[in-house]
Design a protein around this motif. Structure first.
Motif, short mmCIF file in Angstrom:
data_model
loop_
_atom_site.label_atom_id
_atom_site.label_comp_id
_atom_site.label_asym_id
_atom_site.label_seq_id
_atom_site.Cartn_x
_atom_site.Cartn_y
_atom_site.Cartn_z
N ASP A 1 14.52 11.52 13.49
CA ASP A 1 13.60 12.12 12.50
C ASP A 1 14.17 12.10 11.09
OD1 ASP A 1 12.08 12.74 14.70
OD2 ASP A 1 12.64 14.84 14.74
N ARG A 2 15.46 11.72 10.96
CA ARG A 2 16.15 11.74 9.67
C ARG A 2 16.11 13.14 9.04
NH1 ARG A 2 17.63 6.69 8.32
NH2 ARG A 2 16.46 4.97 9.14
N ARG A 3 16.42 14.13 9.86
CA ARG A 3 16.42 15.51 9.36
C ARG A 3 17.79 16.13 9.59
NH1 ARG A 3 16.24 18.59 14.09
NH2 ARG A 3 15.18 17.58 15.79
N VAL A 4 17.96 17.26 9.00
CA VAL A 4 19.18 18.03 9.22
C VAL A 4 19.06 18.71 10.59
CG1 VAL A 4 20.56 19.97 8.40
CG2 VAL A 4 19.51 18.40 6.76
N VAL A 5 20.14 18.70 11.34
CA VAL A 5 20.12 19.28 12.67
C VAL A 5 19.97 20.79 12.58
CG1 VAL A 5 21.42 19.60 14.81
CG2 VAL A 5 21.55 17.43 13.60
N ASP A 6 18.98 21.30 13.28
CA ASP A 6 18.79 22.74 13.37
C ASP A 6 19.67 23.28 14.48
OD1 ASP A 6 16.75 22.72 11.42
OD2 ASP A 6 15.28 22.14 12.92
N PRO A 7 20.11 24.53 14.34
CA PRO A 7 20.90 25.10 15.43
C PRO A 7 20.05 25.23 16.69
CG PRO A 7 20.49 26.73 13.71
CD PRO A 7 19.93 25.44 13.23
N VAL A 8 20.68 25.09 17.84
CA VAL A 8 19.98 25.26 19.11
C VAL A 8 19.78 26.74 19.34
CG1 VAL A 8 20.08 24.84 21.58
CG2 VAL A 8 21.01 23.14 20.00
N VAL A 9 18.51 27.15 19.55
CA VAL A 9 18.18 28.55 19.79
C VAL A 9 17.60 28.65 21.19
CG1 VAL A 9 16.82 30.50 19.02
CG2 VAL A 9 17.72 28.88 17.34
N TYR A 10 18.07 29.63 21.95
CA TYR A 10 17.59 29.82 23.32
C TYR A 10 16.66 30.99 23.38
CZ TYR A 10 21.35 26.66 24.31
OH TYR A 10 22.17 25.56 24.32
#
Length: 184
Positions: free
Chosen positions: A175-184
């Motif tokens: 997606d050429r985006r900044v990685v979002d933190p993984v949220v559970y």
């Protein structure tokens, strides 16, 4: 007890073969690239003896060939090697294939992405296949988690977290985006 026959080159061999697919080189130049401060070494590094062993294995497998020797003031004559036609084909196939173990993503996937970048080739097909592989792994771990107890649950949660983080990274590249933190 004997060791099973090798069917695939090791990661040091793939790294050395990738460099030889870019152009003929001698072992010392490849070892410099794969040193921790080298262009490839910043992603995947290995020692000089391991590089020379990898080159020997590649020659035995017919994936590289000798192109000549040159005298050296610093030591023995330098042998220039180049990838064979079958070596180049094998490398392209490897570079396009998914990484089968999540634990190998840091080294193997990053090395494949670096070689895609150096060759100017599009890594999107690899990334799409890798994302699909990770999604299948995520679903399998979610199913496993439902019945897991005690330390098994801890282990499955860890693996699930790692798979989700890897999937987030791969999707961000697509997606050429900044990685979002993984949220559970």
């Amino acid at each position: 007890m004997s060791r099973p026959t090798r069917t695939q080159p090791s990661l040091p061999e793939w790294a050395a073969l990738g460099l030889l697919c870019e152009g003929p080189r001698h072992g010392w130049a490849i070892a410099r690239e794969l040193a921790p401060d080298g262009e490839i070494g910043r992603v995947y590094s290995c020692t000089r003896p391991l590089v020379y062993r990898a080159l020997g294995q590649l020659r035995e497998a017919g994936l590289v060939e000798e192109r000549g020797t040159a005298a050296s003031d610093a030591g023995p004559a330098r042998t220039t090697l180049a990838a064979t036609r079958s070596g180049r084909a094998a490398f392209r196939k490897w570079r396009a294939s998914t990484v089968e173990h999540v634990r190998d993503l840091r080294s193997e996937l990053m090395l494949k992405l670096l070689f895609h970048d150096r060759a100017g080739t599009d890594p999107a097909p690899l990334l799409r296949d890798q994302a699909a592989f990770l999604i299948r792994g995520e679903l399998a771990l979610e199913r496993h988690l439902r019945g897991a107890e005690s330390f098994e649950r801890t282990l499955v949660l860890w693996r699930l977290s790692v798979v989700r983080a890897a999937l987030s990274f791969v999707e961000a590249l697509l997606d050429r985006r900044v990685v979002d933190p993984v949220v559970y």
